[in-house]
Each structure stands twice: as C-alpha cells, then as structure tokens.
Design a protein around this motif. Structure first.
Motif, PDB file in Angstrom:
ATOM      1  N   ILE A  90       0.835  -1.211   0.000  1.00  0.00           N
ATOM      2  CA  ILE A  90       0.000   0.000   0.000  1.00  0.00           C
ATOM      3  C   ILE A  90       0.862   1.249   0.000  1.00  0.00           C
ATOM      4  N   ILE A  91       1.877   1.255   0.864  1.00  0.00           N
ATOM      5  CA  ILE A  91       2.705   2.450   0.972  1.00  0.00           C
ATOM      6  C   ILE A  91       3.393   2.720  -0.377  1.00  0.00           C
ATOM      7  N   ASP A  92       3.914   1.673  -0.994  1.00  0.00           N
ATOM      8  CA  ASP A  92       4.590   1.836  -2.296  1.00  0.00           C
ATOM      9  C   ASP A  92       3.624   2.398  -3.336  1.00  0.00           C
ATOM     10  N   GLN A  93       2.414   1.850  -3.340  1.00  0.00           N
ATOM     11  CA  GLN A  93       1.414   2.298  -4.306  1.00  0.00           C
ATOM     12  C   GLN A  93       1.109   3.782  -4.121  1.00  0.00           C
ATOM     13  N   CYS A  94       0.905   4.168  -2.869  1.00  0.00           N
ATOM     14  CA  CYS A  94       0.520   5.552  -2.586  1.00  0.00           C
ATOM     15  C   CYS A  94       1.666   6.509  -2.902  1.00  0.00           C
ATOM     16  N   VAL A  95       2.884   6.105  -2.591  1.00  0.00           N
ATOM     17  CA  VAL A  95       4.035   6.957  -2.929  1.00  0.00           C
ATOM     18  C   VAL A  95       4.085   7.163  -4.444  1.00  0.00           C
ATOM     19  N   ALA A  96       3.874   6.090  -5.191  1.00  0.00           N
ATOM     20  CA  ALA A  96       3.939   6.202  -6.658  1.00  0.00           C
ATOM     21  C   ALA A  96       2.855   7.125  -7.203  1.00  0.00           C
ATOM     22  N   GLN A  97       1.728   7.200  -6.500  1.00  0.00           N
ATOM     23  CA  GLN A  97       0.638   8.092  -6.939  1.00  0.00           C
ATOM     24  C   GLN A  97       0.908   9.561  -6.628  1.00  0.00           C
ATOM     25  N   GLY A  98       1.942   9.790  -5.802  1.00  0.00           N
ATOM     26  CA  GLY A  98       2.239  11.172  -5.433  1.00  0.00           C
ATOM     27  C   GLY A  98       1.651  11.594  -4.103  1.00  0.00           C
ATOM     28  N   VAL A  99       1.279  10.630  -3.263  1.00  0.00           N
ATOM     29  CA  VAL A  99       0.793  10.990  -1.921  1.00  0.00           C
ATOM     30  C   VAL A  99       1.968  11.575  -1.131  1.00  0.00           C
ATOM     31  N   PRO A 100       1.830  12.810  -0.638  1.00  0.00           N
ATOM     32  CA  PRO A 100       2.971  13.468   0.018  1.00  0.00           C
ATOM     33  C   PRO A 100       3.139  13.057   1.476  1.00  0.00           C
ATOM     34  N   PHE A 101       3.561  11.819   1.686  1.00  0.00           N
ATOM     35  CA  PHE A 101       3.834  11.337   3.042  1.00  0.00           C
ATOM     36  C   PHE A 101       4.942  12.172   3.685  1.00  0.00           C
ATOM     37  N   ALA A 102       4.877  12.294   5.010  1.00  0.00           N
ATOM     38  CA  ALA A 102       5.922  13.004   5.751  1.00  0.00           C
ATOM     39  C   ALA A 102       7.277  12.338   5.521  1.00  0.00           C
ATOM     40  N   ARG A 103       8.302  13.193   5.432  1.00  0.00           N
ATOM     41  CA  ARG A 103       9.664  12.702   5.157  1.00  0.00           C
ATOM     42  C   ARG A 103      10.625  13.174   6.238  1.00  0.00           C
ATOM     43  N   GLU A 104      11.715  12.453   6.365  1.00  0.00           N
ATOM     44  CA  GLU A 104      12.825  12.898   7.206  1.00  0.00           C
ATOM     45  C   GLU A 104      13.719  13.797   6.358  1.00  0.00           C
ATOM     46  N   TYR A 105      14.682  14.472   7.005  1.00  0.00           N
ATOM     47  CA  TYR A 105      15.555  15.369   6.237  1.00  0.00           C
ATOM     48  C   TYR A 105      16.332  14.631   5.153  1.00  0.00           C
ATOM     49  N   GLY A 106      16.668  13.375   5.403  1.00  0.00           N
ATOM     50  CA  GLY A 106      17.386  12.600   4.387  1.00  0.00           C
ATOM     51  C   GLY A 106      16.522  12.214   3.200  1.00  0.00           C
ATOM     52  N   GLY A 107      15.233  12.518   3.263  1.00  0.00           N
ATOM     53  CA  GLY A 107      14.370  12.243   2.123  1.00  0.00           C
ATOM     54  C   GLY A 107      13.582  10.951   2.233  1.00  0.00           C
ATOM     55  N   LEU A 108      13.870  10.161   3.275  1.00  0.00           N
ATOM     56  CA  LEU A 108      13.134   8.898   3.420  1.00  0.00           C
ATOM     57  C   LEU A 108      11.848   9.120   4.213  1.00  0.00           C
ATOM     58  N   LEU A 109      10.991   8.101   4.184  1.00  0.00           N
ATOM     59  CA  LEU A 109       9.664   8.227   4.790  1.00  0.00           C
ATOM     60  C   LEU A 109       9.737   8.249   6.316  1.00  0.00           C
ATOM     61  N   ALA A 110       8.925   9.098   6.923  1.00  0.00           N
ATOM     62  CA  ALA A 110       8.885   9.236   8.382  1.00  0.00           C
ATOM     63  C   ALA A 110       7.764   8.364   8.956  1.00  0.00           C
ATOM     64  N   ASN A 111       7.875   8.029  10.234  1.00  0.00           N
ATOM     65  CA  ASN A 111       6.832   7.259  10.923  1.00  0.00           C
ATOM     66  C   ASN A 111       6.521   7.862  12.276  1.00  0.00           C
ATOM     67  N   ARG A 112       5.337   7.545  12.767  1.00  0.00           N
ATOM     68  CA  ARG A 112       4.983   7.883  14.146  1.00  0.00           C
ATOM     69  C   ARG A 112       4.354   6.650  14.802  1.00  0.00           C
TER      70      ARG A 112
END
Lengths: 277, 637
Positions: free
Chosen positions: B123-145
């Motif tokens: 799901i996450i891969d699919q949404c990223v490919a669609q352009g969903v602007p998930f929160a990122r860390e400064y290094g550019g990778l995906l953030a989590n909470r």
C-alpha cells in the motif's frame, strides 16, 4: 444572542430565486454557523415547511462539501476556515446576516444554497493524477524526496475542492484549484513524466468548463479555507507556458471527460473574462 | 445458512501466496464483458474501482455525494500502518498481524488479518507512486509515528490529514479511469436497495438525489464499500451523511450482518456541549504520542489545570498501563476515561472530560516541534472550543467513531449472497472486537487495491458474463418497494422531525449500549426501540416532495433504517454474554475492571440472518479457529 438571516431560496435551477428573511432568536455563541442553520431548519420542518437546502458533511473542514457565501464572503468572516468551522462567537447580537450560494457559471445551482461543482471533478479527470496502475510500484524508500519539497507539495495538496476560490473571484476563475493540483504533482518526482501534459490538459478542461481567467485579484487566496498561496498560480503559469513551447499541440479540451454546461473559452491573455452575474 | 469462510489450506504465512497462484483468472479479452457495480467512493470503493477498471472490467461507480472526493475516508487524521520496519525497531508482518489480532481481542479471522499485514507493504509503495505526500525525514526517506496498541513506530502520515491524501490518491486514480471512459461515474446517486434474483446479487436500485428518479442498475457483481454505522448513535465523529442504509438493505435481502455490537468508542474527541450538536470532532490518536492524559486525583479539585501541581494529578493511563501508557488501545483508554469521570474526577462542563496535556512535550521538544507535528489539529481544537491548546490542556472525552461489525464476508470478501462483495469498514472481517489506530486506512486500501482484484475473479470466472435486464421482474419489484417506502415517509406529515427521533434513539443507545453494557440495560433498549420506530412511522414530518433535492427525505430514510438496525445491534450485544474489545459487558470483567472474554463459549462470529418483518433474526455462528496464535488475556500493563 439573536440574529436575522437573509437566505437565498430557489426551488431549482429553472425557477426564480429570492432572499427570504428568518429570525433566529436563541443563538449560543459556541454554536457553529451550520448548527445555527440546523436549529432554524428544525423549526421549519417542525412547522411542515421545507428546510433550507445547504451542503455539509464532515463538519470539520476537510471534506470540502460545505459552501455558503456569508455576508459576501465565501466561508464567512474567519480566514482559513470552511463554513462548518465558523462559530457564532464571530457575530454579534442583532446582526443581519446574508447567506447566498457559490455563484459561478461553471457551478449551476441545484436548489437554495446547493450548487453543482462537478466541473472540478472533470478537471481532475482530464489530468489531475499520476498515471500508475495498481501493483508493480517500487519500494517507497527508493525515491528520496527532500523534506522541503514534500512540505511544499503538501501545502498545495491540502486543497479540499470546495470551490471558494471560484466563488470569491470576480472572474469566477478556478486557477487556484487547478494550480494546487498541477503544483502538488508537478513538484514531486513522481509527477515529472506527465508534468507538461498534465498542465495543458487540466488548463484546457478548466477553460472548457467555463471558468474565467486570473487577473490577479487574489481574492481566491483570501477565501481559501486551507490558505493555499497564489504563488502556485504563478507556478502553474510557468509550467503551462513551458508546456505550450515544448509539447506538441495535441491536447484538446475534455479528452474523454464530459464537457460542462458552459461554452469553451480560450485560455490566453485575450480571452473573455467571465464576470459573475 | 451455510457460512463457509473459504480460508485456503496450508500454513498461515503462505495462504495468500498460494491463493493467488490457484485462483481462477478471467482472461483480458473476457474482462470487459463483465460489469461490476461499486457503491461508495471512500478508500475501499475508489481503490477497487480504479484497480478493476485498470484490469479491464466494466465498472460503474455510485456515490450519494456530489463528488467521489467527499467520502468520509477524507477525514481520517492520524495515519496508516504498514509493516515496513523502516525504523529498524523490530517490526515485521508477523508483529503487525499479531498486534492487530490481539488489538481485536482475538475475535477476528486469523487468515484475513495475516493477509492484511502482508499487503500493508504494497500500500505504501502504491501511494508513494501516486504522489501521496507522506511526511519525510531530512534525508528524504519516509517518516513514521507511533499509534495505540503497538510498541513499534509503523504509522505513515501526511500531517494530520492522512486520510485526505490517501483518498485523493485513490480519487485521482479513479478519475483517470473516468476520464479515459472506463468507469461510468454516478454522483448524487444513493443506493436504496439491492436487487437479488436467483439467490444472487444482480444489481441495485438508486435514487438520483437531484431529480428523485428511481432506477435499477444491473451487473455481474455488486461491491458495497459504504462505510460504517457509528451514526446510529446520533452523535459520533462520522460525517453527517454516513449511514447504514446500503448494508442494512442488503441484510434485509439476505446478506448476513456480522458482529453488529462491535462498535468503537474513540477516547480522544472534543466533549459534547449543548443540545444542538449534530456531530462530534475527533482529535487524532497521534496526539497521544506527545500528550499526557490526566485528571485531578481528588474529585473535589476544581482548580484550573495550570494550578494543579504534579503530585495532585493522576496520569491514569500511565499508572494503569505502564508499558503502553498513553498509547493504550482505544477501547481500553475510553473505558479508563469513563471510569475516572464516573468517580467524579472528570473536568469541564458536566464533568465529562479528561485533560490531554502537551506542556511536558513542549518543554522537552519546544513549541515549534509540536506545532509542526500537530498544528492543524491544535488549530481545529482552538476554532471549535475557543481555547488555545498551546496554553491550556485539551479536554477530551470518548465518542463513537468506527464500527468493526459489518456484513459477513468470506476470505474472498464475498458475502453469503453470491455476487455481493463488501469492502472496508462495511465488512466485518479484520478488526475483531476493537480496531487499532491507523488500521482502517490500511484495511480500506488493502481490500480495494490488492485483494478484491484477485478475489472477484474467483466468482466471475465461474459465471457466464451477462446481466439482468434493467426491466426484469426483480428490478421492477424492488423499484416498486423503494418508491412505496418513499411515498409512505412523505405521506405521514406528522409533528416531529427525523432529527429529534434520531437524537432520542442515539441517547438510548449511548446509555444502554455504549461504552458499558449490561443485560438489564440492553433489555430496556430493546423495549424502547420499537416504540421509537412506531413514533417515526406515525409522527415524522418530512416536508416537500420526492421529485427534487430533498435533504429531509434523504435523512428520514436513513433514520428509518437506524431504527431497525439499532435493535439488531442491541440484540447482538445481549446475546454476546462476554466482554471483548469494544463490547464491554459489565457482568464480565476481571477484578481490575478489564474485559473478560469467554473463549469457550463465544469464540465465534455472530452472523445474523434476516427472518422477515416482526420476526427475530436467526443467529448463525462462524467458529473462530486459530492455527498459529493462542488467544491469551489481552494485557497492556
């Protein structure tokens, strides 16, 4: 507190509309504006009269369903809030409040305060997406995106599609809405392959729907419940111009999407403006 | 009724993989001969519509909203879970599976939950490919909470509006197919009945809300992705339009309704004020990452929060559940809030509130960090209450939020009615008796993007393409019944509004079948509901006619369904004589006041079968068999 309302009532698109006056004698300042209308509607229904038709759903400012021009301002007196987030504490005892629908040629009226905003859907259908099918996508972390880029894209993506920008604009222009999507996707690496094509197709559809052009009033930004910046309009204009210069001229309005109720207007500096009736 | 869950054989970890290898396929040339009707355009419905249209099926989509983007998934705030283990904190598919199963108090189907955890990765891969602007860390990778009921950080998010961004991703994928002419989209189209012929679901009856026109649409399969029924309580965090009508109508046509008593009361909502409120506002669970929940230790303590020194505060979640603390799961946190308020220690109007306090987090991380993480939620709170949560702690109280119960489905997500599939919140399958935070978005998208695309083939491949004519007897009969019901509602011309009757129903349910339930109270509710129904059908006032936009009529029709459905909900709660997850029977609790399950007697899914008007529905049981997991006492201490 007590307020007097002047509400636009119109049975349907074919009939004449008019402002009807209602008294709401017992308003709690902690009520939301829509709760105040609910109270009035309850009274009307209890009397067997037709309630005022108005749009709402989530009542927390995210679904984009609610509308209403309140005292001449789309979404009312508070900046950065949708109508459902406006509270009666912003008004005073004895206030006269005028409530009207979004007015724009591309948003035909359905009843009372409810208008048809499907033109926005058709603009998205024309190009407001990244063309990826389900499945076969790479791992999300293979595509690093700078935090600042993602934040900027998110600022644009926050658009709720309510149409206040159109209602506020003297030209009934949808440029802020369209620019928000063109910028959201165009800022991100995922949106690059279709960047030029997207800008051209969405703008063509916007014109086909009968929205006016932008002439820098910036009323849209002031009315936007998500405070989306007009900077994105400049961003889209650059993208659009670049696309016109670099892409072959193959884009036609619509491209499979139904064209809205209005005649086609050109999108260039000489295009006719669409002042609000 | 036969309830065959059709769970594939073999080890738990390879069931879905093997299923996908074995499932019957429909060839590309044949796909376009099939027509699938999809009702609802939230995460599950929009994702399914886009995916099935991409595969080549003929798809028609229906929503009662003016646009598919308005579906209530848009309002989900906090995030979406996925077992990516990007944080290197020990997450895995197994752990997400186990947390979800345990979170649901071992009342869900093991194989479905395992598949959900597996699919979460895609799901996450699919949404990223669609352009969903998930929160990122400064290094550019995906953030989590972090979210409740988990000790790892696996929740992906877009500020406080994750549902919006995921829904727009699915909406855009759907819109692309509409633009390409592969999907026929019907807006302002409310499904009012299911057409069943030859014991199969063959179509739907729809009312055009603008013109009042009633007509039938037929297809090879019908997918309901119509959400949950929290609004049966009148006040809930759901959008005003959310309703039970589509699933309840399907139930009355023969689809089994499973576990209706599993309702989720979310602990962090803005407390009720005034009688005029139509809905309540959620404050995202993510706030409990940094907010500390407390009430004064003494019930007589009426000092303003900033004047209550630390030793006089009871951080009760941290005290009662030291290992999960403020991130205890929702059912547990809600009950704890009710408990301290019942003790007279609640704060704010009517004593029905607890503090959610950010002072320590702001002292530790700085106000700017808190603003960046939760700014829009703080603003929302400020707008609604007129209080600034950066200065004064938020006041929160539990409210109905989500419903785990829904139409019964097998592993294919097909109901007991062949041809009727049910996705997302509308089905019952994955969350058992309690859903963990950030798992609704996961399930909606899993069902829509990655599961139905395979499982619908299992049905269509066995069926010759071809559908009922729109003027077939079954269609005309169903249309007739829909029209009669509408005329009946319009002809009552009584004195009471549908709102006032709904409000009364909601109060009854909240008191008798809310956060805590007991036999006596449920029996009272079961007596009270028919009286309210009677009141509705004799005394409701619905002005106007059925020939144009009539919001009072739309709403009254939904209230009429709640008035029947509420009885099923209470009956299920009465029959399930144990406590589990969100279903808390006061007769069944441990010495410490936790829910006490009775696995010997109640380890089953209750699937209710409609028996006809004025007849008690039949209870069918799907036993829950656990292949890999041993249900244990659910402890978060």
């Amino acid at each position: 507190m007590r307020v007097t309302l002047h509400v636009w009532r119109q049975k349907n698109a074919r009939s004449e509309g008019k402002l009807v006056t209602y008294q709401v004698p017992q308003v709690d300042p902690d009520m939301s504006f829509l709760e105040m209308l609910d109270v009035l509607n309850e009274e009307l229904v209890g009397k067997g009269e037709e309630p005022i038709a108005f749009d709402y759903d989530c009542r927390e400012g995210i679904c984009g369903t609610c509308s209403l021009v309140i005292n001449g301002r789309p979404h009312g007196p508070e900046g950065g809030a949708a109508t459902c987030q406006v509270y009666m504490r912003n008004f005073h005892d004895g206030d006269e409040i005028y409530i009207e629908p979004w007015r724009a040629r591309a948003f035909p009226l359905i009843k009372d305060l409810v208008v048809d905003r499907s033109a926005f859907d058709r603009v998205i259908q024309a190009g407001g997406f990244v063309s990826v099918n389900t499945g076969g996508t790479p791992d999300g972390n293979t595509l690093p995106i700078a935090k600042t880029t993602q934040e900027k894209a998110m600022d644009a993506a926050a658009c709720i599609g309510c149409g206040a920008c159109v209602a506020a604009c003297p030209n009934a222009s949808a440029m802020l809405f369209v620019a928000a999507k063109v910028s959201h996707l165009g800022l991100l690496p995922q949106g690059q392959p279709e960047r030029a094509r997207r800008a051209r197709k969405m703008v063509a559809q916007m014109d086909a729907e009968g929205f006016g052009n932008c002439s820098n009033y910036f009323e849209c930004e002031a009315a936007c419940p998500k405070e989306i910046s007009v900077e994105f309009i400049a961003w889209m204009n650059r993208d659009y111009l670049k696309a016109r210069l670099t892409e072959p001229d193959t884009v036609t309005p619509g491209m499979g999407a139904k064209v809205g109720p209005s005649p086609v207007a050109g999108h260039d500096a000489t295009a006719k403006k669409h002042p609000v009736a | 009724m036969e309830l065959d869950a059709k769970v594939p054989g073999g080890p738990l970890e390879t069931k879905w993989e093997r299923y996908r290898s074995d499932v019957k396929l429909v060839s590309p040339g044949n796909k376009r001969k099939y027509k699938v009707l999809i009702v609802g355009t939230g995460l599950a419905g929009a994702a399914a519509a886009a995916t099935l249209a991409e595969l080549g099926y003929g798809v028609e989509v229906f929503t009662f909203h003016d646009s598919p983007r308005r579906a209530h998934s848009i309002a989900a705030q906090g995030g979406i879970n996925a077992a990516k283990n990007y944080q290197n904190d020990g997450d895995s598919v197994w752990r997400l599976f186990y947390d979800t199963l345990k979170g649901g108090d071992f009342r869900s189907r093991e194989a479905n939950v395992y598949r959900l955890a597996e699919v979460s990765l895609n799901i996450i891969d699919q949404c990223v490919a669609q352009g969903v602007p998930f929160a990122r860390e400064y290094g550019g990778l995906l953030a989590n909470r972090s979210f409740g009921g988990a000790q790892v950080s696996r929740t992906f998010y877009c500020r406080g509006q994750t549902g919006q961004q995921l829904l727009l991703g699915a909406y855009q994928a759907l819109s692309r197919q509409v633009g390409e002419g592969r999907i026929a989209l019907h807006t302002y189209a409310e499904m009012l009945d299911l057409i069943v012929d030859d014991r199969k679901a063959q179509g739907i009856v729809v009312r055009d809300l603008r013109t009042g026109a009633i007509r039938s649409y037929t297809g090879d399969a019908v997918i309901l992705a119509t959400g949950g029924y929290s609004n049966v309580f009148y006040l809930s965090t759901n959008a005003a339009g959310c309703n039970v009508t589509a699933t309840f109508r399907a139930y009355k046509r023969g689809a089994a309704f499973a576990n209706p008593c599993y309702t989720q009361i979310h602990p962090t909502c803005i407390p009720v004020r005034g009688d005029y409120q139509k809905k309540l506002t959620l404050m995202s669970e993510s706030l409990r990452n940094d907010g500390r929940v407390w009430v004064p230790k003494e019930s007589a303590d009426r000092r303003p929060p900033d004047q209550v020194p630390d030793p006089d505060r009871d951080y009760y979640l941290e005290r009662m559940y030291p290992s999960y603390g403020n991130l205890a799961p929702r059912d547990i946190a809600s009950r704890a809030a009710k408990k301290v308020c019942d003790e007279g220690r609640g704060v704010g109007e009517g004593g029905r509130g607890v503090y959610l306090d950010f002072q320590d987090a702001m002292a530790r991380a700085g106000e700017a960090v808190i603003r960046e993480k939760y700014g829009n939620l703080f603003d929302m709170y400020h707008e609604i209450t007129g209080e600034d949560p950066y200065r004064v702690p938020m006041r929160i109280y539990p409210a109905p939020h989500y419903t785990m119960g829904g139409l019964w489905v097998d592993y294919n997500l097909m109901s007991n009615l062949p041809g009727l599939f049910v996705l997302g919140e509308a089905n019952f399958s994955d969350h058992g008796a309690n859903r963990l935070g950030a798992s609704a978005l996961m399930q909606g998208l899993a069902d829509g993007y990655f599961i139905i695309s395979y499982t619908i083939g299992s049905y269509l491949a066995t069926k010759k393409a071809g559908r009922l004519a729109a003027d077939a007897a079954a269609c005309r009969q169903t249309e007739q019944e829909v029209k009669q019901r509408i005329s009946r509602i319009l002809s009552i011309k009584g004195k009471r509004t549908a709102t006032s009757i709904h409000h009364e129903l909601g109060k009854l349910l909240w008191d008798r079948c809310g956060m805590a339930r007991n036999e006596q109270g449920l029996k009272k509710a079961l007596q009270g509901i028919p009286a309210l129904r009677e009141e509705f059908w004799h005394n409701v006032s619905v002005p106007g006619d059925g020939d144009d936009l009539n919001q009072a009529l739309e709403y009254a029709g939904r209230v009429a369904d709640y008035l029947e459905f509420a009885e099923l909900l209470c009956l299920d709660a009465l029959t399930r004589n144990e406590s589990c997850g969100g279903h808390f029977r006061e007769e069944h609790q441990t010495l410490e006041g936790e829910a006490r399950r009775d696995d010997e007697q109640y380890s089953f899914v209750s699937a209710w079968e409609y028996a006809g008007p004025d007849k008690s529905p039949a209870l069918n049981k799907e036993p829950l068999r656990f292949q890999r997991v041993h249900p244990s006492e659910r402890s978060y201490k």
